[in-house]
Write an enzyme that holds these catalytic residues in place. Structure first.
Site, PDB file in Angstrom:
ATOM      1  N   HIS A   1     -35.373   8.644  32.195  1.00 30.43           N
ATOM      2  CA  HIS A   1     -36.524   9.161  32.446  1.00 30.43           C
ATOM      3  C   HIS A   1     -37.585   8.416  33.305  1.00 30.43           C
ATOM      4  O   HIS A   1     -37.172   7.219  33.837  1.00 30.43           O
ATOM      5  CB  HIS A   1     -37.275   9.315  31.026  1.00 30.43           C
ATOM      6  CG  HIS A   1     -37.820   7.985  30.669  1.00 30.43           C
ATOM      7  ND1 HIS A   1     -39.073   7.771  29.846  1.00 30.43           N
ATOM      8  CD2 HIS A   1     -37.222   6.993  30.433  1.00 30.43           C
ATOM      9  CE1 HIS A   1     -39.167   6.687  29.575  1.00 30.43           C
ATOM     10  NE2 HIS A   1     -38.105   6.099  30.035  1.00 30.43           N
TER      11      HIS A   1
ATOM     12  N   CYS B   1     -41.337   0.802  35.542  1.00 26.52           N
ATOM     13  CA  CYS B   1     -41.031   2.070  34.703  1.00 26.52           C
ATOM     14  C   CYS B   1     -41.286   3.380  35.635  1.00 26.52           C
ATOM     15  O   CYS B   1     -40.930   4.581  35.185  1.00 26.52           O
ATOM     16  CB  CYS B   1     -41.288   2.314  33.309  1.00 26.52           C
ATOM     17  SG  CYS B   1     -40.827   0.808  32.217  1.00 26.52           S
TER      18      CYS B   1
ATOM     19  N   HIS C   1     -35.036   5.361  35.085  1.00 22.34           N
ATOM     20  CA  HIS C   1     -34.241   4.610  34.371  1.00 22.34           C
ATOM     21  C   HIS C   1     -33.675   5.054  33.200  1.00 22.34           C
ATOM     22  O   HIS C   1     -34.258   5.978  32.591  1.00 22.34           O
ATOM     23  CB  HIS C   1     -35.109   3.002  34.236  1.00 22.34           C
ATOM     24  CG  HIS C   1     -36.199   3.292  33.250  1.00 22.34           C
ATOM     25  ND1 HIS C   1     -37.445   3.786  33.649  1.00 22.34           N
ATOM     26  CD2 HIS C   1     -36.510   2.873  32.117  1.00 22.34           C
ATOM     27  CE1 HIS C   1     -38.281   4.035  32.721  1.00 22.34           C
ATOM     28  NE2 HIS C   1     -37.690   3.390  31.851  1.00 22.34           N
TER      29      HIS C   1
ATOM     30  N   HIS D   1     -32.131   4.627  28.952  1.00 25.51           N
ATOM     31  CA  HIS D   1     -32.311   3.758  27.542  1.00 25.51           C
ATOM     32  C   HIS D   1     -31.201   4.329  26.725  1.00 25.51           C
ATOM     33  O   HIS D   1     -30.658   5.422  26.653  1.00 25.51           O
ATOM     34  CB  HIS D   1     -33.559   3.849  26.850  1.00 25.51           C
ATOM     35  CG  HIS D   1     -34.610   3.416  27.644  1.00 25.51           C
ATOM     36  ND1 HIS D   1     -35.210   2.136  27.689  1.00 25.51           N
ATOM     37  CD2 HIS D   1     -35.651   4.180  28.349  1.00 25.51           C
ATOM     38  CE1 HIS D   1     -36.219   2.045  28.358  1.00 25.51           C
ATOM     39  NE2 HIS D   1     -36.614   3.024  28.901  1.00 25.51           N
TER      40      HIS D   1
ATOM     41  N   ASP E   1     -29.212  14.212  24.651  1.00 31.20           N
ATOM     42  CA  ASP E   1     -28.205  13.153  24.952  1.00 31.20           C
ATOM     43  C   ASP E   1     -27.692  13.384  26.315  1.00 31.20           C
ATOM     44  O   ASP E   1     -27.213  14.760  26.667  1.00 31.20           O
ATOM     45  CB  ASP E   1     -26.880  13.337  23.793  1.00 31.20           C
ATOM     46  CG  ASP E   1     -26.103  12.226  24.164  1.00 31.20           C
ATOM     47  OD1 ASP E   1     -26.473  11.317  24.438  1.00 31.20           O
ATOM     48  OD2 ASP E   1     -24.844  12.799  23.693  1.00 31.20           O
ATOM     49  N   HIS E   2     -27.603  12.276  26.992  1.00 34.52           N
ATOM     50  CA  HIS E   2     -27.048  12.312  28.451  1.00 34.52           C
ATOM     51  C   HIS E   2     -28.005  13.245  29.314  1.00 34.52           C
ATOM     52  O   HIS E   2     -27.316  14.095  30.178  1.00 34.52           O
ATOM     53  CB  HIS E   2     -25.607  12.588  28.757  1.00 34.52           C
ATOM     54  CG  HIS E   2     -24.685  11.534  27.964  1.00 34.52           C
ATOM     55  ND1 HIS E   2     -24.484  11.234  26.770  1.00 34.52           N
ATOM     56  CD2 HIS E   2     -24.169  10.593  28.807  1.00 34.52           C
ATOM     57  CE1 HIS E   2     -23.772  10.284  26.708  1.00 34.52           C
ATOM     58  NE2 HIS E   2     -23.507   9.791  27.789  1.00 34.52           N
TER      59      HIS E   2
ATOM     60  N   GLU F   1     -36.675   2.549  21.138  1.00 39.63           N
ATOM     61  CA  GLU F   1     -36.315   2.477  22.437  1.00 39.63           C
ATOM     62  C   GLU F   1     -35.468   1.302  23.047  1.00 39.63           C
ATOM     63  O   GLU F   1     -34.376   1.437  23.915  1.00 39.63           O
ATOM     64  CB  GLU F   1     -37.461   2.594  23.395  1.00 39.63           C
ATOM     65  CG  GLU F   1     -37.389   2.404  24.712  1.00 39.63           C
ATOM     66  CD  GLU F   1     -38.744   2.531  25.711  1.00 39.63           C
ATOM     67  OE1 GLU F   1     -38.962   3.519  26.297  1.00 39.63           O
ATOM     68  OE2 GLU F   1     -39.177   1.514  25.645  1.00 39.63           O
TER      69      GLU F   1
END
Length: 262
Positions: A137, A156, A162, A164, A202-203, A248
């Site tokens: 994100h 960020c 980037h 997580h 997810d992904h 996170e």
């Protein structure tokens, strides 16, 4: 002879009539004994002729329990005399607060009947399950300028974003079913979390692939609120959901329990 007869008549001393003189003085005065005893009525016992039984004076109430010949109003009088109980019960012979054998009065202490208990309460427990997903994100608010976004979010706010490795813990709260012994079947909870979390994020690029974050900054706080709303849609009861916790990183953790404020 005349002189001797005269002297015999005149020589009679008081010793010849001891009983007549003393008995007259002893029994003629009815109040002498009462005055010595100090009775308030003036006479405690009156003596009539010799051989008669003594007569008791009329009863009179008095506050002193130690004065002879009087009736008292003590709280500890005999059961035959009605008296006021120190425990505030009704007057009468059976005024004792302790129930004795054969006494019709109810006991002052304890239950008169066996206590009635309600239905058995079910235990309330908490159950949690953890899932992990990876997503990327960019922290960028449409309500701020590019310069303001760079100052607020720092690195960020990188245009290329980037990623997580998020860890999500969902906690439910509810009573234990006496038939199944569970709050919820873990198979059902796993399926709900897959639809709400794994299939959605997810992904994925949160800002581009998830419509919710099109106008909402994809901070961890908003990710946590988003998962709360998705879980409420998937669970059989919205009241089961107690808390959503999102890690996170190992150091940055957010919790949400559905509270709101103005």
């Amino acid at each position: 002879s005349s002189s001797s007869s005269f002297s015999s008549k005149n020589n009679t001393t008081p010793k010849d009539k001891p009983f007549a003189t003393s008995s007259t003085k002893k029994f003629s005065s009815k109040n002498s004994f009462a005055s010595k005893r100090g009775s308030p009525s003036g006479k405690a016992f009156s003596f009539g002729s010799r051989g008669s039984s003594p007569q008791k004076p009329p009863s009179s109430s008095s506050t002193s329990p130690f004065r002879k010949g009087t009736t008292t109003s003590s709280a500890f009088s005999s059961s035959s005399t009605p008296s006021s109980s120190p425990f505030g019960r009704k007057k009468g012979a059976n005024s004792s607060p302790f129930k004795s054998k054969g006494s019709p009065s109810k006991p002052a202490f304890g239950f008169s009947k066996k206590p009635v208990f309600g239905k058995q309460k079910l235990p309330l427990t908490y159950i949690s399950r953890v899932e992990s997903f990876s997503a990327c994100h960019r922290l960028h608010s449409p309500h701020l300028s590019d310069e303001e976004n760079a100052n607020v979010f720092g690195k960020c706010n990188n245009p290329n974003g980037h990623g997580h490795n998020y860890k999500v813990e969902v906690t439910l709260k509810g009573p234990v079913d006496p038939k199944t012994g569970m709050v919820i079947n873990l198979v059902d909870l796993k399926r709900c979390m897959k639809r709400a979390i794994m299939d959605t994020m997810d992904h994925k690029h949160l800002d581009l692939d998830v419509p919710y974050f099109k106008d909402t900054v994809s901070t961890t706080e908003n990710v946590c609120v988003f998962i709360w709303k998705k879980m409420q849609e998937e669970l059989p009861s919205r009241d089961l959901l107690f808390e959503v916790k999102v890690n996170e990183t190992d150091k940055n953790i957010v919790r949400y329990r559905g509270e709101t404020m103005e």
